[in-house]
Design an enzyme around this catalytic site. Structure first.
Site, PDB file in Angstrom:
ATOM      1  N   SER A  67       9.208  -9.064  42.170  1.00  0.00           N
ATOM      2  CA  SER A  67       8.459  -9.908  41.297  1.00  0.00           C
ATOM      3  C   SER A  67       9.546 -10.386  40.321  1.00  0.00           C
ATOM      4  CB  SER A  67       7.273  -9.027  40.763  1.00  0.00           C
ATOM      5  OG  SER A  67       6.638  -8.632  41.755  1.00  0.00           O
TER       6      SER A  67
HETATM    7  N1  SAH Z   1       6.388  -4.198  43.419  1.00  0.00           N
HETATM    8  C1  SAH Z   1       7.332  -4.831  44.163  1.00  0.00           C
HETATM    9  C2  SAH Z   1       6.830  -6.421  44.453  1.00  0.00           C
HETATM   10  C3  SAH Z   1       6.839  -6.445  45.939  1.00  0.00           C
HETATM   11  S1  SAH Z   1       6.321  -7.862  46.805  1.00  0.00           S
HETATM   12  C4  SAH Z   1       8.658  -4.830  43.367  1.00  0.00           C
HETATM   13  O1  SAH Z   1       8.689  -4.694  42.455  1.00  0.00           O
HETATM   14  O2  SAH Z   1       9.821  -5.307  44.050  1.00  0.00           O
HETATM   15  C5  SAH Z   1       4.805  -7.105  47.358  1.00  0.00           C
HETATM   16  C6  SAH Z   1       4.678  -6.162  48.385  1.00  0.00           C
HETATM   17  O3  SAH Z   1       3.557  -5.668  48.640  1.00  0.00           O
HETATM   18  C7  SAH Z   1       5.726  -6.386  49.619  1.00  0.00           C
HETATM   19  O4  SAH Z   1       6.692  -5.463  49.707  1.00  0.00           O
HETATM   20  C8  SAH Z   1       4.764  -6.309  50.618  1.00  0.00           C
HETATM   21  O5  SAH Z   1       5.080  -5.777  52.133  1.00  0.00           O
HETATM   22  C9  SAH Z   1       3.724  -5.312  50.190  1.00  0.00           C
HETATM   23  N2  SAH Z   1       2.126  -5.273  50.635  1.00  0.00           N
HETATM   24  C10 SAH Z   1       1.374  -6.402  50.811  1.00  0.00           C
HETATM   25  N3  SAH Z   1       0.409  -5.956  51.475  1.00  0.00           N
HETATM   26  C11 SAH Z   1       0.320  -4.679  51.273  1.00  0.00           C
HETATM   27  C12 SAH Z   1      -0.651  -3.639  51.562  1.00  0.00           C
HETATM   28  N4  SAH Z   1      -1.796  -3.936  52.117  1.00  0.00           N
HETATM   29  N5  SAH Z   1      -0.573  -2.099  51.434  1.00  0.00           N
HETATM   30  C13 SAH Z   1       0.801  -1.993  50.849  1.00  0.00           C
HETATM   31  N6  SAH Z   1       1.839  -3.003  50.497  1.00  0.00           N
HETATM   32  C14 SAH Z   1       1.574  -4.229  50.949  1.00  0.00           C
END
Ligand code: SAH
Length: 220
Positions: A67
């Site tokens: 993010s």
């Molecule tokens: N918090 C992360 C942001 C990652 S982007 C950071 O700091 O880098 C969002 C993430 O959510 C992705 O890795 C995606 O695979 C995950 N995601 C999407 N749907 C999800 C779900 N139902 N359960 C767990 N993770 C999920």
């Protein structure tokens, strides 16, 4: 193996980023200190070394992103994190957001649905520094019923709706910070939900953001 170095240049760029976050309205000093303390470039491929402190999202593989720092700061500020709080994060991704919460002293339980991203936690660069982060492979829509209830819950992917199981796992008086799809705008509205004693919740609405989608089920 990759050599991780946090140079004066990196620290300088991080300082500038924190200044920028202040001008954008981030006021929680604990959030700003955490961001200032964490080398974001360690969470990215070394190809991004020079640009890791720009206020933007970057690819982390598997079609996912780390993010934008402003988004991380914004969600962390809305959470009003206190030391030792139990926080559930949906969407581990690069572990950057989880590290910000851990640096603020929270006990973080983070779920990732992509096996390849989840598996990376074995080599997580700050494994020893943040024993207060626990990693789970699963579907965030289901939460972690056996580890709850949680003081706070943060969703870091675009939720199509407010997952009822996550409301169940929130303590009374606890917050959930969640970006929920706004059908007309093709973006997400950041919401903060506060759970009431009777299990219902109050809703506050904040700015619009753009996240990768929250998907059901596990992948891999
Ligand atoms: N918090 C992360 C942001 C990652 S982007 C950071 O700091 O880098 C969002 C993430 O959510 C992705 O890795 C995606 O695979 C995950 N995601 C999407 N749907 C999800 C779900 N139902 N359960 C767990 N993770 C999920």
């Amino acid at each position: 193996m990759r050599k991780f170095e946090d140079t004066y240049q990196h620290k300088g760029m991080r300082n500038q980023l924190v200044k920028l976050l202040r001008t954008k309205g981030i006021t929680d000093e604990n959030v700003l200190t955490a961001i200032n303390n964490i080398p974001r470039h360690f969470f990215l491929d070394s190809a991004f070394d020079k640009i890791a402190y720009e206020d933007r999202a970057f690819p982390i593989g598997e079609d996912q992103t780390i993010s934008q720092p402003y988004t991380v700061a914004y969600q962390s500020q809305l959470l009003q994190v206190k030391r030792n709080e139990k926080i559930l994060e949906i969407g581990t991704g690069s572990v950057y957001q989880a590290s910000v919460l851990a640096e603020m002293g929270a006990r973080v339980f983070t779920i990732e649905r992509q096996k390849k991203l989840y598996d990376r936690h074995k080599d997580f660069v700050f494994k020893a520094k943040y024993p207060n982060i626990k990693f789970f492979f699963g579907d965030g829509f289901l939460g972690l019923p056996t580890y709850g209830p949680f003081d706070k819950i943060i969703i870091t992917a675009a939720a199509p709706y407010i997952p009822p199981k996550l409301i169940e796992q929130l303590k009374a008086g606890g917050f959930m910070v969640i970006p929920v799809d706004d059908a007309e705008a093709k973006s997400q509205r950041m919401l903060r939900l506060t759970k009431n004693e009777n299990g219902s919740y109050a809703e506050e609405s904040f700015d619009a953001f753009s996240f990768v989608p929250m998907l059901t089920g596990k992948n891999g």
